[in-house]
Design a protein around this motif. Structure first.
Motif, short mmCIF file in Angstrom:
data_model
loop_
_atom_site.label_atom_id
_atom_site.label_comp_id
_atom_site.label_asym_id
_atom_site.label_seq_id
_atom_site.Cartn_x
_atom_site.Cartn_y
_atom_site.Cartn_z
N GLY A 7 0.80 -1.21 0.00
CA GLY A 7 0.00 0.00 0.00
C GLY A 7 0.84 1.27 0.00
O GLY A 7 0.33 2.34 -0.32
N VAL A 8 2.12 1.14 0.33
CA VAL A 8 3.02 2.31 0.29
C VAL A 8 3.63 2.39 -1.10
O VAL A 8 4.32 1.47 -1.55
CB VAL A 8 4.13 2.19 1.36
N LEU A 9 3.36 3.49 -1.79
CA LEU A 9 3.87 3.67 -3.15
C LEU A 9 5.25 4.32 -3.19
O LEU A 9 5.91 4.30 -4.22
CB LEU A 9 2.88 4.52 -3.96
N GLY A 10 5.67 4.89 -2.08
CA GLY A 10 6.99 5.52 -2.03
C GLY A 10 7.16 6.32 -0.75
O GLY A 10 6.19 6.60 -0.05
N ASP B 223 -2.13 5.56 -2.56
CA ASP B 223 -3.13 5.66 -3.63
C ASP B 223 -4.12 6.79 -3.29
O ASP B 223 -4.68 6.83 -2.19
CB ASP B 223 -3.88 4.33 -3.74
N PRO B 224 -4.34 7.73 -4.22
CA PRO B 224 -5.28 8.84 -3.95
C PRO B 224 -6.69 8.37 -3.62
O PRO B 224 -7.44 9.09 -2.95
CB PRO B 224 -5.26 9.65 -5.24
N ALA B 225 -7.04 7.17 -4.06
CA ALA B 225 -8.40 6.67 -3.81
C ALA B 225 -8.55 6.07 -2.41
O ALA B 225 -9.66 5.68 -2.01
CB ALA B 225 -8.76 5.61 -4.85
N LEU B 226 -7.48 6.03 -1.64
CA LEU B 226 -7.52 5.44 -0.30
C LEU B 226 -8.40 6.29 0.62
O LEU B 226 -8.30 7.52 0.64
CB LEU B 226 -6.11 5.35 0.25
N SER B 227 -9.28 5.63 1.38
CA SER B 227 -10.14 6.36 2.31
C SER B 227 -9.33 6.83 3.52
O SER B 227 -8.21 6.36 3.76
CB SER B 227 -11.29 5.46 2.78
N VAL B 228 -9.91 7.76 4.27
CA VAL B 228 -9.24 8.26 5.48
C VAL B 228 -8.99 7.13 6.45
O VAL B 228 -7.91 7.00 7.05
CB VAL B 228 -10.07 9.38 6.13
N GLU B 229 -10.01 6.27 6.62
CA GLU B 229 -9.87 5.17 7.57
C GLU B 229 -8.79 4.19 7.12
O GLU B 229 -7.97 3.73 7.93
CB GLU B 229 -11.21 4.44 7.72
N GLY C 142 -6.25 4.88 5.17
CA GLY C 142 -4.96 5.55 5.32
C GLY C 142 -4.47 5.53 6.75
O GLY C 142 -3.28 5.35 7.03
N HIS C 143 -5.42 5.71 7.68
CA HIS C 143 -5.07 5.65 9.11
C HIS C 143 -4.53 4.27 9.48
O HIS C 143 -3.52 4.14 10.18
CB HIS C 143 -6.30 6.00 9.94
N ASP C 144 -5.22 3.22 8.99
CA ASP C 144 -4.77 1.85 9.27
C ASP C 144 -3.41 1.58 8.65
O ASP C 144 -2.55 0.91 9.25
CB ASP C 144 -5.80 0.84 8.74
N LEU C 145 -3.18 2.10 7.44
CA LEU C 145 -1.90 1.90 6.78
C LEU C 145 -0.77 2.57 7.56
O LEU C 145 0.33 2.02 7.69
CB LEU C 145 -1.95 2.45 5.35
N ALA C 146 -1.03 3.76 8.08
CA ALA C 146 0.00 4.46 8.86
C ALA C 146 0.39 3.65 10.10
O ALA C 146 1.58 3.56 10.45
CB ALA C 146 -0.51 5.84 9.28
N ALA D 222 7.59 7.25 16.40
CA ALA D 222 7.63 7.37 14.93
C ALA D 222 6.33 8.02 14.47
O ALA D 222 5.24 7.61 14.86
CB ALA D 222 7.81 6.00 14.28
N THR D 223 6.46 9.04 13.65
CA THR D 223 5.30 9.73 13.09
C THR D 223 5.26 9.46 11.59
O THR D 223 6.26 9.67 10.89
CB THR D 223 5.39 11.25 13.33
N VAL D 224 4.12 8.99 11.11
CA VAL D 224 3.97 8.64 9.70
C VAL D 224 2.92 9.56 9.08
O VAL D 224 1.76 9.57 9.50
CB VAL D 224 3.54 7.17 9.52
N HIS D 225 3.34 10.35 8.09
CA HIS D 225 2.43 11.24 7.35
C HIS D 225 2.05 10.55 6.04
O HIS D 225 2.89 9.95 5.38
CB HIS D 225 3.10 12.58 7.02
N ILE D 226 0.79 10.65 5.65
CA ILE D 226 0.35 10.07 4.38
C ILE D 226 -0.24 11.16 3.51
O ILE D 226 -0.80 12.14 4.00
CB ILE D 226 -0.68 8.94 4.59
N ALA D 227 -0.07 10.98 2.19
CA ALA D 227 -0.64 11.94 1.23
C ALA D 227 -0.81 11.22 -0.10
O ALA D 227 -0.09 10.26 -0.39
CB ALA D 227 0.27 13.15 1.08
N PRO D 228 -1.75 11.67 -0.93
CA PRO D 228 -1.94 11.06 -2.26
C PRO D 228 -0.65 11.14 -3.07
O PRO D 228 0.06 12.14 -3.02
CB PRO D 228 -3.06 11.88 -2.88
N ALA D 229 -0.38 10.11 -3.81
CA ALA D 229 0.87 10.05 -4.57
C ALA D 229 1.02 11.21 -5.52
O ALA D 229 2.12 11.75 -5.71
CB ALA D 229 0.94 8.73 -5.33
N ALA D 230 -0.07 11.66 -6.12
CA ALA D 230 0.02 12.75 -7.08
C ALA D 230 0.22 14.10 -6.39
O ALA D 230 0.74 15.04 -7.01
CB ALA D 230 -1.22 12.80 -7.94
#
Length: 315
Positions: A247-250, A272-278, A280-284, A301-309
């Protein structure tokens, strides 16, 4: 053969699982290592003080002063480990891990002071002839000092590397220098037996030079940590560990710093930009768990997520 010898006198672990991963357990190991080595060095120093008083050996005095310097710096190190276990407060919201790094500066100051005293006594001995006595006892004290300090050095270095403590590793290398300088005292005894009293103070000056070399090496690491510097390999390990999570693109940003013997890090990952907030939270949370399993000494450890684009590499 040289590689094996170097590995034997500079113990380390190739197994990341050997590193202690919980902060409380790491602090407990550090405190125990400090107390045990304090007892060993104290016994060695007491024996050497008595023989210095009997013999007048400047080289043995230099070695004894170095051992006493260790005793003076071990207590603040124990206090720093205990402070680091305290919970964060409103005033110190990041906790008290930096106390350990600050003690590293105290250790450096004591090492510098001991080097100055050694130089002073050695120069006085060169200008004023002294007769060494009880040479057999001086030789015995040198052997005891070498063995005792090497045992303490191995124990401290191994414990320091297991918990990621630069201050404890620096103290271990300091003890190893004591072991080498205790061996150097033997040359002073041999010189006295050969009727060359100047050998003893010259050995004292050589010991001072070695102490200064250890000071420079130890303080380089301590100051780098106070400036939030880390080894580049740590960032590589963080990025590689995060990138392998499904699920991590980079990874666009990775930062880390030491706070005492624990690493603090924050990562920015592309998803993935289509990932829901929930989701994304689980992925973090998944990335956070993965990092703690694969990166030794990792604390918060702090993990920030954002759409790949949308996410762009930051300077």
């Amino acid at each position: 053969m040289w590689g094996r010898l170097k590995h034997a006198v500079t113990p380390h672990s190739h197994d990341h699982a050997d590193a202690i991963r919980t902060a409380d357990e790491a602090s407990a190991v550090g405190i125990r290592a400090a107390w045990i080595s304090l007892a060993g060095m104290g016994a060695t120093a007491l024996l050497q003080i008595g023989i210095v008083w009997l013999s007048g050996s400047v080289a043995l005095l230099a070695d004894t002063l170095h051992n006493l310097g260790h005793l003076a710096t071990t207590i603040p190190l124990i206090i720093a480990f205990r402070l680091g276990r305290r919970s964060p407060t409103r005033r110190y919201s990041y906790g008290f891990g930096r106390a350990e790094d600050l003690v590293g500066l105290v250790i450096g100051a004591v090492i510098a002071l001991s080097a100055g005293l050694i130089v002073w006594e050695s120069i006085r001995a060169l200008s004023t002839q002294r007769d060494m006595t009880h040479l057999g006892w001086v030789l015995a004290a040198a052997v005891v000092g070498a063995v005792g300090n090497e045992v303490v050095a191995v124990y401290r270095i191994r414990a320091g590397r297991r918990i990621g403590s630069a201050a404890l590793v620096a103290e271990g290398h300091h003890a190893r220098t004591d072991a080498l300088t205790s061996l150097a005292v033997i040359f002073g005894v041999v010189g006295a037996w050969m009727g060359l009293p100047w050998v003893d103070p010259v050995i004292g000056l050589l010991i001072a030079a070695v102490v200064i070399g250890v000071l420079i090496s130890s303080m380089r690491t301590v100051l780098r940590r106070l400036m939030d510097g880390v080894e580049p390999e740590i960032l590589d390990r963080l990025e590689d560990a995060a990138a392998t999570v499904p699920g991590v693109l980079g990874v666009s940003r990775a930062r880390a710093r030491w706070s005492g013997h624990r690493l603090e890090t924050d990562l920015a990952i592309r998803v993935d930009p289509a990932l829901s907030v929930e989701a994304g939270h689980d992925l973090a949370h998944t990335v956070d768990d993965h990092l703690h399993r694969h990166v030794p000494h990792l604390g918060p450890a702090t993990v920030h997520i954002a759409p790949a684009a949308a996410l762009r590499p930051e300077p």
